[in-house]
Design a protein around this motif. Structure first.
Motif, mmCIF file in Angstrom:
data_model
loop_
_atom_site.group_PDB
_atom_site.id
_atom_site.type_symbol
_atom_site.label_atom_id
_atom_site.label_comp_id
_atom_site.label_asym_id
_atom_site.label_seq_id
_atom_site.Cartn_x
_atom_site.Cartn_y
_atom_site.Cartn_z
ATOM 1 N N MET A 34 40.681 44.664 40.362
ATOM 2 C CA MET A 34 41.459 43.937 39.353
ATOM 3 C C MET A 34 42.803 44.613 39.101
ATOM 4 O O MET A 34 43.830 43.942 38.952
ATOM 5 N N GLN A 39 46.740 38.906 42.315
ATOM 6 C CA GLN A 39 46.096 37.658 41.894
ATOM 7 C C GLN A 39 45.193 37.841 40.674
ATOM 8 O O GLN A 39 44.784 36.856 40.070
ATOM 9 N N TYR A 40 44.929 39.087 40.294
ATOM 10 C CA TYR A 40 44.088 39.346 39.129
ATOM 11 C C TYR A 40 44.869 39.961 37.969
ATOM 12 O O TYR A 40 44.294 40.429 36.991
ATOM 13 N N TRP A 44 43.673 41.537 34.334
ATOM 14 C CA TRP A 44 43.852 42.980 34.195
ATOM 15 C C TRP A 44 44.660 43.295 32.930
ATOM 16 O O TRP A 44 44.365 44.247 32.210
ATOM 17 N N GLU A 94 41.487 31.835 34.570
ATOM 18 C CA GLU A 94 41.026 33.189 34.254
ATOM 19 C C GLU A 94 39.546 33.364 34.591
ATOM 20 O O GLU A 94 39.134 34.412 35.100
ATOM 21 N N GLN A 97 39.443 33.818 38.274
ATOM 22 C CA GLN A 97 39.939 35.146 38.639
ATOM 23 C C GLN A 97 38.834 36.183 38.450
ATOM 24 O O GLN A 97 38.606 37.018 39.323
ATOM 25 N N TRP A 98 38.160 36.125 37.308
ATOM 26 C CA TRP A 98 37.097 37.086 37.016
ATOM 27 C C TRP A 98 35.984 36.971 38.046
ATOM 28 O O TRP A 98 35.528 37.980 38.601
ATOM 29 N N CYS A 101 37.146 38.171 41.522
ATOM 30 C CA CYS A 101 37.253 39.626 41.529
ATOM 31 C C CYS A 101 35.859 40.253 41.619
ATOM 32 O O CYS A 101 35.630 41.194 42.377
#
Length: 141
Positions: A34, A39-40, A44, A94, A97-98, A101
């Motif tokens: 992250m 991309q994260y 982060w 989001e 993304q989580w 990741c």
């Protein structure tokens, strides 16, 4: 070693993940990914400093969530996943993304493929609850 049919029962998932040490490795990899992948960056930026408290909270949560010791409640008290994230505006972006990741972090682990798949599917549940709670909260505003 527990097999894919025992995940989710007693401490089978916790043991398959390597216990607390295995979960902490997963969480450390998750936060390292992250912190270093553009991309994260959005998710982060939600973590103050270097994310040490966030790392500890996630590892503590996952220990109990996977059927191991209830480290989160021992250290931080009762947990309400959507409530713990209520200060954030979480959209599909989001959430994804989580989850992406975490999928990358799972890929780094020496877990059976069945465990990686199981965890990715199961982690989508609390991620979805956070998303839904955020939608409801911000529709009222």
């Amino acid at each position: 070693m527990p097999d894919e049919h025992s995940y989710g029962h007693a401490d089978a998932t916790f043991r398959a993940a390597g216990g607390e040490a295995g979960i902490r490795k997963l969480v450390n990899d998750f936060y390292e990914i992250m912190a270093t992948r553009p991309q994260y960056q959005t998710i982060w930026n939600w973590h103050p400093g270097d994310g040490d408290v966030s790392r500890d909270k996630l590892a503590a949560f996952l220990c109990g969530w996977m059927g191991g010791p209830r480290r989160y409640s021992q250290k931080y008290g009762a947990i309400n996943i959507p409530g713990a994230h209520s200060h954030l505006v979480v959209t599909e972006k989001e959430r994804d993304q989580w989850l992406n990741c975490m999928t990358e972090a799972l890929a780094r682990q020496d877990y059976p493929a069945s465990l990686k798949t199981y965890l990715a599917e199961q982690l989508a549940v609390p991620a979805g609850r956070i998303l839904e709670a955020s939608r409801k909260r911000h529709q009222r505003v």
